[in-house]
Design an enzyme around this catalytic site. Structure first.
Site, PDB file in Angstrom:
ATOM      1  CE  LYS A 170      48.937  93.101  58.945  1.00  0.00           C
ATOM      2  NZ  LYS A 170      49.194  94.539  58.910  1.00  0.00           N
ATOM      3  CD  GLU A 245      59.184  85.783  69.530  1.00  0.00           C
ATOM      4  OE1 GLU A 245      59.391  86.399  70.595  1.00  0.00           O
ATOM      5  OE2 GLU A 245      59.740  84.713  69.261  1.00  0.00           O
ATOM      6  CB  CYS A 279      58.317  93.354  73.041  1.00  0.00           C
ATOM      7  SG  CYS A 279      59.806  92.881  72.159  1.00  0.00           S
ATOM      8  CD  GLU A 378      53.777  95.311  76.067  1.00  0.00           C
ATOM      9  OE1 GLU A 378      52.712  95.065  75.447  1.00  0.00           O
ATOM     10  OE2 GLU A 378      54.883  94.871  75.715  1.00  0.00           O
TER      11      GLU A 378
HETATM   12  P1  NAD Z   1      49.172  94.476  67.346  1.00  0.00           P
HETATM   13  O1  NAD Z   1      48.922  93.123  67.915  1.00  0.00           O
HETATM   14  O2  NAD Z   1      48.097  95.476  67.430  1.00  0.00           O
HETATM   15  O3  NAD Z   1      49.567  94.362  65.799  1.00  0.00           O
HETATM   16  C1  NAD Z   1      50.610  93.528  65.352  1.00  0.00           C
HETATM   17  C2  NAD Z   1      50.330  93.138  63.916  1.00  0.00           C
HETATM   18  O4  NAD Z   1      49.145  92.346  63.893  1.00  0.00           O
HETATM   19  C3  NAD Z   1      50.090  94.311  62.969  1.00  0.00           C
HETATM   20  O5  NAD Z   1      50.650  94.024  61.711  1.00  0.00           O
HETATM   21  C4  NAD Z   1      48.577  94.343  62.876  1.00  0.00           C
HETATM   22  O6  NAD Z   1      48.098  94.916  61.675  1.00  0.00           O
HETATM   23  C5  NAD Z   1      48.244  92.863  62.934  1.00  0.00           C
HETATM   24  N1  NAD Z   1      46.870  92.543  63.359  1.00  0.00           N
HETATM   25  C6  NAD Z   1      45.977  93.335  64.005  1.00  0.00           C
HETATM   26  N2  NAD Z   1      44.809  92.681  64.172  1.00  0.00           N
HETATM   27  C7  NAD Z   1      44.972  91.448  63.635  1.00  0.00           C
HETATM   28  C8  NAD Z   1      44.135  90.303  63.523  1.00  0.00           C
HETATM   29  N3  NAD Z   1      42.896  90.288  63.995  1.00  0.00           N
HETATM   30  N4  NAD Z   1      44.645  89.197  62.940  1.00  0.00           N
HETATM   31  C9  NAD Z   1      45.912  89.175  62.480  1.00  0.00           C
HETATM   32  N5  NAD Z   1      46.743  90.235  62.538  1.00  0.00           N
HETATM   33  C10 NAD Z   1      46.289  91.359  63.118  1.00  0.00           C
HETATM   34  O7  NAD Z   1      50.513  94.979  68.041  1.00  0.00           O
HETATM   35  P2  NAD Z   1      51.266  96.357  67.826  1.00  0.00           P
HETATM   36  O8  NAD Z   1      50.490  97.423  68.516  1.00  0.00           O
HETATM   37  O9  NAD Z   1      51.603  96.544  66.395  1.00  0.00           O
HETATM   38  O10 NAD Z   1      52.648  96.076  68.586  1.00  0.00           O
HETATM   39  C11 NAD Z   1      52.807  96.234  69.946  1.00  0.00           C
HETATM   40  C12 NAD Z   1      52.794  94.901  70.661  1.00  0.00           C
HETATM   41  O11 NAD Z   1      53.735  94.030  70.055  1.00  0.00           O
HETATM   42  C13 NAD Z   1      53.214  95.026  72.097  1.00  0.00           C
HETATM   43  O12 NAD Z   1      52.390  94.236  72.917  1.00  0.00           O
HETATM   44  C14 NAD Z   1      54.638  94.488  72.088  1.00  0.00           C
HETATM   45  O13 NAD Z   1      55.098  94.017  73.322  1.00  0.00           O
HETATM   46  C15 NAD Z   1      54.545  93.424  71.073  1.00  0.00           C
HETATM   47  N6  NAD Z   1      55.871  93.106  70.546  1.00  0.00           N
HETATM   48  C16 NAD Z   1      56.441  91.908  70.859  1.00  0.00           C
HETATM   49  C17 NAD Z   1      57.716  91.596  70.414  1.00  0.00           C
HETATM   50  C18 NAD Z   1      58.374  90.296  70.731  1.00  0.00           C
HETATM   51  O14 NAD Z   1      59.335  89.950  70.037  1.00  0.00           O
HETATM   52  N7  NAD Z   1      57.921  89.537  71.718  1.00  0.00           N
HETATM   53  C19 NAD Z   1      58.409  92.522  69.634  1.00  0.00           C
HETATM   54  C20 NAD Z   1      57.801  93.727  69.315  1.00  0.00           C
HETATM   55  C21 NAD Z   1      56.522  94.011  69.778  1.00  0.00           C
END
Ligand code: NAD
Length: 474
Positions: A170, A245, A279, A378
């Site tokens: 997804k 992650e 990230c 962050e």
């Molecule tokens: P997010 O957590 O809002 O969304 C990530 C994914 O989760 C999306 O596909 C979203 O649709 C899905 N999601 C949202 N609600 C959900 C739920 N209740 N259950 C399951 N899935 C759900 O994050 P974002 O805004 O897309 O990304 C930014 C964040 O990601 C930042 O905190 C960043 O640091 C982190 N990030 C981490 C890494 C890493 O490798 N550690 C890499 C990239 C981004």
């Protein structure tokens, strides 16, 4: 306008069982650039059923078959280079050069690395009293964020194929089109039906559905801590293995013998690349008190080498933030920062002449205390903080005084001190003096930055179960 409202299930593109769609916004124009389906529980069930049906044969496929599939994906990916660059520039607002030099090769690199890692990988080992077997974990659910549209999906898919685990992906609904291109490439790579599935939709429907689905054995999630927590809780109900992650607030420790220009370049590339939406970005810059003035002068001198603007224009290094929400979040942190520290450059509002698009002003705070909100949380935007230290132990203590532990950076000359700092920062990945990225180097976080490791051979291990067989006939 892209209208790609089908899901990829059981080896074909299929209509959604629901009729709702999600708009995808181009962050540079604020206009709707496309639509995807808002998938339903029924869509997800179909994908899980297909993946479960694929499992017995896919999990027993040979190393050679998997290497062939991965190589076919590499070939398909390379053929569509220009299209990937265009799609990511459109959906993420990533400048053309960043799409070409960062996003495109990162997505590709994971598939190439998986081929190399798999060639060397041992799925069985004689350990004297027993034989150790490493077997596919089952069906995996992959949930990815928007900030690296091909990198995040590719590392998960490549490792899962290498391990023989069928998947349901997804992608983030803000940047789904690069992931859908990956699905088209995989469609042509010859994988068995059902080994790869993609269901689009919201986090609350499809994401939540994946983490609670009894037919999914493992969830690999990349995203925010808040959602990571929900996934762990959901996963607990069916005792799923979960890999997370999550976010970071990584330190850059500048040593007393560092070249000031090198230090300022490191700080700026961490702050400005991908508009700070990384990230592992180093956004707490620890510098010796004695270097404060020269460092501030240098970083201000070099800031114009990262021009902000239309991602489609030549020479632009930093584009808009991904969405209005993200822009609002960054603005609120800059507001907080103005109360907590000294604003060296930038501030709230949009940069001059960039009224349309979610552009933020590159913002640097100095005289920052490590316990302030802007140094602890962050921000995910082009914002950095300068924090001074008196002695190295003080710097290391502050670098580690944060809930996250994803990455760390050290800039300086003395090899022994560089080694000492690299060894004592509590984070999953350290870069010394802007070292090149090795795709076989494990990626993942300590503390609240996550659980597990991706990339290369460690990435493959995530999708495997361990079995010990005692008395295995030789
Ligand atoms: P997010 O957590 O809002 O969304 C990530 C994914 O989760 C999306 O596909 C979203 O649709 C899905 N999601 C949202 N609600 C959900 C739920 N209740 N259950 C399951 N899935 C759900 O994050 P974002 O805004 O897309 O990304 C930014 C964040 O990601 C930042 O905190 C960043 O640091 C982190 N990030 C981490 C890494 C890493 O490798 N550690 C890499 C990239 C981004």
């Amino acid at each position: 306008m892209r209208k790609q409202i089908k899901h990829y299930i059981n080896g074909e593109w299929v209509e959604s069982t629901g009729s709702e769609t999600i708009d995808v916004i181009n962050p540079a124009t604020e206009e709707v650039m496309g639509k995807i389906s808002s998938g339903t529980e029924e869509d997800l069930d179909k994908a899980v059923k297909a993946a479960r049906a694929a499992f017995p044969a896919f999990s027993r496929s040979t190393k050679e078959e998997r290497i062939q599939w991965l190589n076919n994906i590499v070939e398909g990916y390379e053929k569509r280079k220009e299209e990937f660059i265009d799609v990511m520039t459109d959906e993420l607002g990533s400048p053309l050069t960043v799409s070409e030099e960062v996003h495109y090769p990162m997505g590709l690199g994971h598939f190439k690395q998986a081929v190399d890692s798999l060639a060397e990988f041992s799925f069985s080992e004689d350990r004297g009293g027993h034989t150790l077997l490493k077997e596919s974990i089952g069906v995996s659910g992959l949930i990815t964020p928007w900030n690296f549209p091909t990198n995040q999906a590719s590392t998960k898919i490549a490792s899962a194929i290498a391990a023989g685990s069928p998947v349901i992906l997804k992608p983030a609904s803000k940047t789904p089109f690069a992931a859908m291109m990956l699905a088209e490439i995989i469609d042509e790579a010859g994988l068995p039906k059902g080994a790869f599935n993609l269901v689009n939709g919201s986090g609350s429907d499809i994401g939540n559905g994946i983490s609670s689905h009894p037919g999914i054995d493992f969830v690999s999630f990349t995203g925010s801590g808040a959602v990571g927590e929900k996934i762990m809780k959901n996963g607990a109900e069916t005792i799923k293995k979960v890999a997370l992650e999550l976010g970071g607030k990584s330190p850059i420790v500048v040593l007393g013998d560092a070249d000031v220009k090198d230090a300022a370049k490191t700080a700026l590339s961490n702050m400005m690349t991908n508009t700070g939406q990384v990230c592992s970005a180093g956004t707490r810059v620890f510098i010796p008190q004695s270097m404060k003035q020269s460092f501030e002068e240098m970083i201000l001198d070099l800031l114009p080498t990262f021009p902000v603007g239309d991602p489609w224009k030549e020479g632009i290094a930093t584009g808009p933030l991904v969405s209005e929400d993200q822009w609002d979040t960054v603005q609120s942190y800059i507001e907080k920062g103005k109360k907590e520290a000294t604003l060296l450059v930038g501030g709230t509002g949009k940069p001059e002449g960039l009224d349309t698009g979610y552009y933020a002003k590159p913002t640097i705070f100095t005289d920052v205390s490590n316990d302030s909100v802007i140094a602890q949380e962050e921000i995910f935007g082009p914002v950095t903080t300068i924090i001074t230290y008196d002695d190295l132990e003080d710097a290391i203590e502050m670098a580690n005084d944060n809930v996250y532990g994803l990455a760390g950076y050290v800039v300086g000359k003395d090899p022994e001190t560089l080694r000492y700092v690299a060894s004592n920062i509590r984070a999953g990945r350290i870069k010394v003096n802007g070292a090149e990225t090795d795709f076989n180097g494990p990626f993942g976080g300590y503390k609240q930055s996550g659980i597990g490791r991706e990339w290369g051979d460690f990435g493959i291990e995530e999708y495997l179960e361990i079995k010990s067989v005692h008395g295995m006939p030789k």
